[in-house]
Write an enzyme that holds these catalytic residues in place. Structure first.
Site, PDB file in Angstrom:
ATOM      1  N   LYS A  25     -14.097 -75.192  45.140  1.00  0.00           N
ATOM      2  CA  LYS A  25     -13.218 -74.801  46.243  1.00  0.00           C
ATOM      3  C   LYS A  25     -13.319 -75.808  47.393  1.00  0.00           C
ATOM      4  CE  LYS A  25     -12.695 -70.291  48.171  1.00  0.00           C
ATOM      5  NZ  LYS A  25     -11.682 -69.629  47.747  1.00  0.00           N
ATOM      6  N   ARG A  94     -16.903 -68.163  52.452  1.00  0.00           N
ATOM      7  CA  ARG A  94     -16.643 -67.901  51.030  1.00  0.00           C
ATOM      8  C   ARG A  94     -17.522 -68.774  50.164  1.00  0.00           C
ATOM      9  NH1 ARG A  94     -10.994 -65.928  50.645  1.00  0.00           N
ATOM     10  NH2 ARG A  94     -10.065 -66.338  52.648  1.00  0.00           N
ATOM     11  N   GLY A 103     -14.128 -64.157  41.755  1.00  0.00           N
ATOM     12  CA  GLY A 103     -14.596 -62.896  42.326  1.00  0.00           C
ATOM     13  C   GLY A 103     -16.049 -62.571  42.076  1.00  0.00           C
ATOM     14  N   MET A 105     -18.772 -63.940  43.335  1.00  0.00           N
ATOM     15  CA  MET A 105     -19.697 -63.996  44.452  1.00  0.00           C
ATOM     16  C   MET A 105     -18.981 -63.554  45.721  1.00  0.00           C
ATOM     17  SD  MET A 105     -22.005 -67.157  43.326  1.00  0.00           S
ATOM     18  CE  MET A 105     -20.682 -68.210  43.708  1.00  0.00           C
ATOM     19  N   ARG A 338      -6.709 -75.144  42.830  1.00  0.00           N
ATOM     20  CA  ARG A 338      -7.587 -75.543  41.734  1.00  0.00           C
ATOM     21  C   ARG A 338      -6.732 -75.681  40.487  1.00  0.00           C
ATOM     22  NH1 ARG A 338     -10.553 -69.702  41.540  1.00  0.00           N
ATOM     23  NH2 ARG A 338      -8.686 -68.572  40.991  1.00  0.00           N
ATOM     24  N   HIS A 455      -8.133 -59.478  39.155  1.00  0.00           N
ATOM     25  CA  HIS A 455      -9.397 -59.838  38.521  1.00  0.00           C
ATOM     26  C   HIS A 455      -9.321 -59.680  37.012  1.00  0.00           C
ATOM     27  CE1 HIS A 455     -13.573 -58.948  37.221  1.00  0.00           C
ATOM     28  NE2 HIS A 455     -13.836 -59.970  38.007  1.00  0.00           N
ATOM     29  N   GLU A 745     -32.817 -80.701   7.419  1.00  0.00           N
ATOM     30  CA  GLU A 745     -32.972 -79.363   8.008  1.00  0.00           C
ATOM     31  C   GLU A 745     -34.379 -79.086   8.476  1.00  0.00           C
ATOM     32  OE1 GLU A 745     -30.354 -76.273   5.779  1.00  0.00           O
ATOM     33  OE2 GLU A 745     -31.199 -77.625   4.272  1.00  0.00           O
ATOM     34  N   SER A 764     -26.572 -84.748   5.767  1.00  0.00           N
ATOM     35  CA  SER A 764     -25.836 -83.729   6.495  1.00  0.00           C
ATOM     36  C   SER A 764     -26.867 -82.901   7.242  1.00  0.00           C
ATOM     37  CB  SER A 764     -25.032 -82.868   5.529  1.00  0.00           C
ATOM     38  OG  SER A 764     -24.324 -81.904   6.260  1.00  0.00           O
ATOM     39  N   GLY A 766     -28.380 -79.945   8.807  1.00  0.00           N
ATOM     40  CA  GLY A 766     -28.267 -78.491   8.791  1.00  0.00           C
ATOM     41  C   GLY A 766     -28.939 -77.998  10.069  1.00  0.00           C
ATOM     42  N   THR A 767     -28.169 -77.982  11.138  1.00  0.00           N
ATOM     43  CA  THR A 767     -28.778 -77.724  12.446  1.00  0.00           C
ATOM     44  C   THR A 767     -29.163 -76.265  12.640  1.00  0.00           C
ATOM     45  OG1 THR A 767     -26.509 -77.715  13.251  1.00  0.00           O
ATOM     46  CG2 THR A 767     -27.806 -79.695  13.669  1.00  0.00           C
ATOM     47  N   ASN A 768     -28.717 -75.378  11.743  1.00  0.00           N
ATOM     48  CA  ASN A 768     -29.189 -73.992  11.846  1.00  0.00           C
ATOM     49  C   ASN A 768     -30.676 -73.945  11.519  1.00  0.00           C
ATOM     50  OD1 ASN A 768     -26.501 -73.343  12.184  1.00  0.00           O
ATOM     51  ND2 ASN A 768     -26.191 -72.820  10.034  1.00  0.00           N
ATOM     52  N   CYS A 831     -23.457 -79.871   9.561  1.00  0.00           N
ATOM     53  CA  CYS A 831     -22.777 -78.722   8.961  1.00  0.00           C
ATOM     54  C   CYS A 831     -23.354 -77.384   9.420  1.00  0.00           C
ATOM     55  CB  CYS A 831     -22.804 -78.812   7.438  1.00  0.00           C
ATOM     56  SG  CYS A 831     -24.463 -78.768   6.765  1.00  0.00           S
ATOM     57  N   TYR A 851     -19.038 -87.131  10.932  1.00  0.00           N
ATOM     58  CA  TYR A 851     -18.152 -85.966  10.858  1.00  0.00           C
ATOM     59  C   TYR A 851     -18.924 -84.688  11.174  1.00  0.00           C
ATOM     60  CZ  TYR A 851     -20.264 -85.021   6.309  1.00  0.00           C
ATOM     61  OH  TYR A 851     -21.166 -84.749   5.315  1.00  0.00           O
TER      62      TYR A 851
HETATM   63  C1  PEP Z   1     -28.077 -75.128   8.235  1.00  0.00           C
HETATM   64  O1  PEP Z   1     -29.243 -74.799   8.056  1.00  0.00           O
HETATM   65  O2  PEP Z   1     -27.662 -75.617   9.288  1.00  0.00           O
HETATM   66  C2  PEP Z   1     -27.100 -74.925   7.177  1.00  0.00           C
HETATM   67  C3  PEP Z   1     -25.861 -75.356   7.324  1.00  0.00           C
HETATM   68  O3  PEP Z   1     -27.506 -74.219   6.093  1.00  0.00           O
HETATM   69  P1  PEP Z   1     -27.629 -72.617   6.045  1.00  0.00           P
HETATM   70  O4  PEP Z   1     -27.026 -72.100   7.294  1.00  0.00           O
HETATM   71  O5  PEP Z   1     -26.903 -72.225   4.838  1.00  0.00           O
HETATM   72  O6  PEP Z   1     -29.087 -72.439   5.962  1.00  0.00           O
HETATM   73 MG    MG Z   2     -29.877 -74.419   6.048  1.00  0.00          MG
END
Ligand code: PEP
Ligand code: MG
Length: 876
Positions: A25, A94, A103, A105, A338, A455, A745, A764, A766-768, A831, A851
């Site tokens: 603001k 404000r 809204g 704050m 804004r 709001h 992973e 690849s 596997g960020t989970n 992935c 990717y």
């Molecule tokens: C991961 O671990 O990021 C993954 C893509 O494999 P999954 O979720 O199947 O363990």
């Molecule tokens: Mg996995």
């Protein structure tokens, strides 16, 4: 370090870029004042630095002096003094954080009034009523926000006097009645706080500034930031500005307007306007507003001036803007500007329109930055099926999309019901920031009051949540609402609302998928061109249907086919038999069965993705998801209900039972324990690829080995893959060009990426699992801990949703760098869930990932986010 800047301070940079310091603001007020020289009431901004210092260690030294200096400057410029008994200056105070938190704050208006200056105001304006009305607003606002007096103390007093004098709305209160209310409010403050209402304007100002600082920590603000992923450590700026009044009679008014229609994107200004009212009346939705066009009739010259200002603003900001303005006795003042929030359909239309607008001619690079990935979700949202049912009523179509759920009339009960798994529509007369948790929990929002800028409307639109607002024919009570014809809808009854048409129905109306606007393809086409050769987008798809959908959404291949997902439902017993097999024969029989179904699935999958890469992950079943529950079998056994084959199942399931299945016999470990499994899968895949080749197709197969930690694991299993390819395809092996790679992973895999890349042709991430193992947070069990951590601010975002850049992200970066040192042409993808998260995508782009891969519905958003990341980094 200056703690305060006047709106007209000559900053080195364009002030609009100083949102971090001045808040959104404040930055835009400075831009309008010092760059565009628009009519803005003068004022100054106390920086976010000051707020952070206050929150860390109390009132900043030097702030009192700086504020006093700026107040004096304001007084000199306007020729009025705060608290003056003759002609007092009044200011508003404000909040204004870097990111808009509508809204969330606090705001205090009419500051500077006291028992003496109220008389000055009355004399100056010749309007005693107005002066008293302003004072009672100050005392109640200040009392509530700064001094913590519960709002109903004031509301009750107001209602009491209104009833006594027979006034049905505030406008009918006489000066005498208002004077009574002021006195009652002043007594309420003293009774509640033990101190009289502060008469000294400097004390008032300091109190209000402090209250705004504190409001950064208010639970509703904290909740909003969680929802919007706004960091907690930004703090808010405070804007102190000379008051102008839209409630000085019928030659005054106030409004909220967008330079284009924020719902459809139509290039026509759009807004709400109220004659003889203060800005809060429009936003609160407590009075029903007039459309902006009505202003042209009442205030033709100010309307023309406003449109001219809109034109200048659009040229300057090169975007659609959201403004607040006030007309004080014929003079137009801009109070805020804004970049406007908008629906998905509007965002797409505006982005495309601005490229052909001769005044602006946005390039595609600029245009894609006008659309957010969440906007795409909105246009891909469902709407209600056609129905013959009679609507319960209609309201303003405030936020598109449709929702079906049980009506709840209280945010707490709505949130509880959603926790129990119910679908909820939150129904309120109007919403305020206090309702946010209920709004978050709801599928949709219905209000009986307020317009497009209320709001409920603003917040719901920002979230892409369906909302119908201002359905005036409904009378909303504490646990039911009544329609015009007397139908009563009770809490828990199912209703359906359509936020695109504003219609409300009783009962469940079916939802249908939407037809995205034509601009979607245009914008995504630009996005694809801009990210070409930099960041690809694939899909996580396990079935031919998913693959086809992903392709339709623009996926450039499959980045992760979780083959275990091919074995859910009725096929589950086959995998189970394979895992539980006691003898080599049993295992071979189960594998043979798997081979058949896998081959057929792979043929269809490769066909759906013909010509595009398909990464097939060899089986990675966390065993607990695939085995029968030992506990249930034991219960059956205890009851004597376990059939003879159940005994064998129980024995086998007990043998395989694990304490930490997510860290157990998964991925490559299962592949090694169950030698033969991976060979079978590769056989099915290669056979399928050959079938596709024979049919004239162009299968592009990538085999991926999951959960690897060591080179030895990868070497062994990769060799099985290669052997199998040669055995099945013989001389045609080269023709198939199968790639073999690995998932990264585990932290060890990321650290040893250099040696894994000796044999892996692609990585690849596997960020989970990588997040799970880096934090040591069990993916399955961490939810309550995370909730608490987020609440306490120990984490700002859920690391399973958005990549933890300094920790998990660092491992990904390390993996990419080390892998590429060994193999410069190593292909890298992500992935995990993060592959569909815009923030994470920007990070992956910055570290050179090739990717990302995400669920089909997130593919369009990922294409856009990828392009935005590429563009943003090229021209920060
Ligand atoms: C991961 O671990 O990021 C993954 C893509 O494999 P999954 O979720 O199947 O363990
Ligand atoms: Mg996995």
């Amino acid at each position: 370090m200056a703690l305060v800047y006047a709106f007209d301070f000559p900053h080195d940079a364009s002030p609009r870029a100083l949102g971090e310091l001045l808040g959104g603001k404040g930055a835009n007020l400075a831009e309008m004042t010092s760059v565009l020289r628009l009519p803005v009431p003068p004022g100054f901004t106390i920086t976010t630095d000051a707020c952070r210092e206050y929150l860390a260690s109390g009132w900043p030294s030097g702030l009192d002096g700086a504020v006093a200096e700026h107040v004096e400057r304001l007084e000199v410029a306007l020729g009025k003094r705060l608290g003056d008994a003759g002609d007092p200056l009044l200011v508003s105070v404000r909040s204004g954080a870097k990111f808009s938190m509508p809204g969330m704050m606090d705001t205090v208006l009419n500051l500077g009034l006291n028992d003496r200056s109220v008389e000055g105001l009355a004399t100056q304006t010749g309007d005693e009523r107005f002066a008293l009305d302003s004072y009672r607003r100050l005392v109640s606002m200040y009392g509530r926000i700064v001094l913590g007096v519960p709002a109903d103390h004031f509301d009750l007093q107001l209602d009491e006097v209104k009833a006594r004098v027979g006034a049905s709305d505030d406008g009918q209160l006489t000066a005498d009645a208002l004077a009574d209310i002021v006195q009652a409010h002043l007594r309420a403050v003293e009774a509640f706080t033990g101190e009289p209402f502060p008469q000294d304007p400097a004390t008032q100002l300091r109190g209000a500034i402090e209250a705004v600082f504190r409001s950064w920590l208010a639970p509703r603000a904290v909740r909003y930031r969680r929802r919007e992923q706004i960091p907690d450590d930004l703090g808010t700026a405070v804007n102190v500005q000379a008051m102008v009044f839209g409630n000085r009679g019928d030659d005054s008014g106030t409004g909220v307007a967008f330079t284009r229609d924020p719902s459809t994107g139509e290039p026509e200004p759009y807004g709400d306007f109220l004659v003889n009212a203060q800005g809060e009346d429009v936003v609160a939705g407590t009075r029903n507003t007039l459309p902006l066009a009505a202003m042209a009739e009442r205030f033709p010259s100010q309307h023309a001036q406003l449109l001219e200002i809109f034109d200048r603003l659009e040229r300057h900001y090169r975007d659609m803007l959201d403004t607040e303005f006030t007309i004080e006795q014929g003079t137009l003042w801009m109070l805020q500007v804004r970049v406007g929030k908008r629906t998905g359909a509007a965002a797409l239309r505006i982005a495309v329109d601005l490229t052909t607008d001769p005044r602006l001619r946005l390039s595609p690079r600029e245009a894609i930055l006008r659309v957010r990935p969440e906007h795409l979700d909105q246009v891909l949202h469902p709407h209600l099926q056609r129905t013959r049912a009679t609507p319960l009523g209609t309201g303003v179509p405030a936020s598109p999309g449709a929702a079906v759920g049980c009506a709840y009339f209280d945010p707490d009960r709505a949130a509880d019901a959603a926790d129990r798994g119910e679908r909820v529509v939150l129904v309120r007369p109007e919403t305020s920031p206090e309702d946010v948790h209920g709004m978050i929990a709801a599928e949709g929002i219905l209000t009986s009051r307020g317009g497009m800028a209320s709001h409920a409307a603003v917040v719901a639109r920002g979230w892409g949540k369906p909302a119908v607002c201002g359905a005036e024919s409904l009378t909303v009570g504490p646990d039911s609402f009544t329609t015009a014809d007397g139908t009563v809808v009770h809490e828990g009854d199912t209703i359906s609302i359509d936020g695109s048409t504003g219609v409300i129905y009783l009962g469940e109306v079916g939802l249908v998928e939407t037809e995205p606007p034509p601009e979607l393809e245009v914008v995504l086409g630009w996005a694809d061109e801009l990210r070409a050769g930099r960041l690809g987008v694939r899909a996580n798809a396990d079935t031919p249907d998913d693959a086809a959908r992903a392709r339709a959404f623009g996926a450039e291949g499959i980045g992760l086919c979780r083959t275990e997902h091919m074995f859910l439902g009725e096929r589950l017993p086959v995998v189970r038999r394979m895992i539980l097999a006691d003898t080599p024969d049993e295992e071979a029989a189960a594998l043979a069965e798997l081979l058949e179904v896998q081959r057929a699935d792979f043929v269809a999958l490769l066909e759906a993705m013909d010509g595009l890469p398909v990464t097939v992950r060899l089986l990675d079943p966390p065993l607990h998801e695939f085995l029968p529950s030992v506990d249930e079998l034991l219960v059956q056994q205890a009851r004597g209900l376990l059939p003879p084959e159940g005994e064998a199942l129980l024995a086998a399931a007990s043998r395989w039972r694990e304490q930490n299945p997510m860290l157990g016999t998964r991925g490559v470990r299962l592949g090694i324990v169950k030698a033969g499994l991976y060979r079978m899968q590769v056989r099915a895949l290669v056979e399928a690829a050959l079938v596709r080749r024979d049919a004239g197709g162009d299968p592009k197969v990538e085999v991926m080995i999951p959960l690897v930690s060591t080179l030895a694991e990868l070497e062994l299993t990769r060799q099985w893959v290669l052997d199998e390819v040669v055995q099945v395809a013989g001389e045609r092996a080269a023709e198939l060009g199968v790639l073999v790679g690995t998932m990264i992973e585990t932290p060890r895999a990321a650290l040893r990426a250099g040696e894994l890349a000796q044999v892996a042709e692609f990585f690849s991430f596997g960020t989970n699992d990588l997040t799970q193992m880096t934090f040591g947070f069990s993916r399955d069990d961490v939810a309550p801990v995370l909730e608490r951590y987020l609440e306490e601010g120990l984490l700002t975002v859920d690391p399973f949703a958005s990549i933890d850049e300094p920790g998990v992200g660092e491992l990904v970066r390390t993996g990419v760098e080390r892998g590429r040192l060994t193999r410069p042409d190593l292909k890298t993808g992500v992935c995990g869930e993060h592959g569909g998260d815009p923030r994470s995508i920007a990070f992956f782009e910055s570290i050179g990932i090739d990717y990302v891969s995400c669920s089909p519905f997130r593919v369009p958003g990922a294409r856009l986010a990828a392009a935005q990341a590429v563009v943003a980094r090229a021209e920060p």
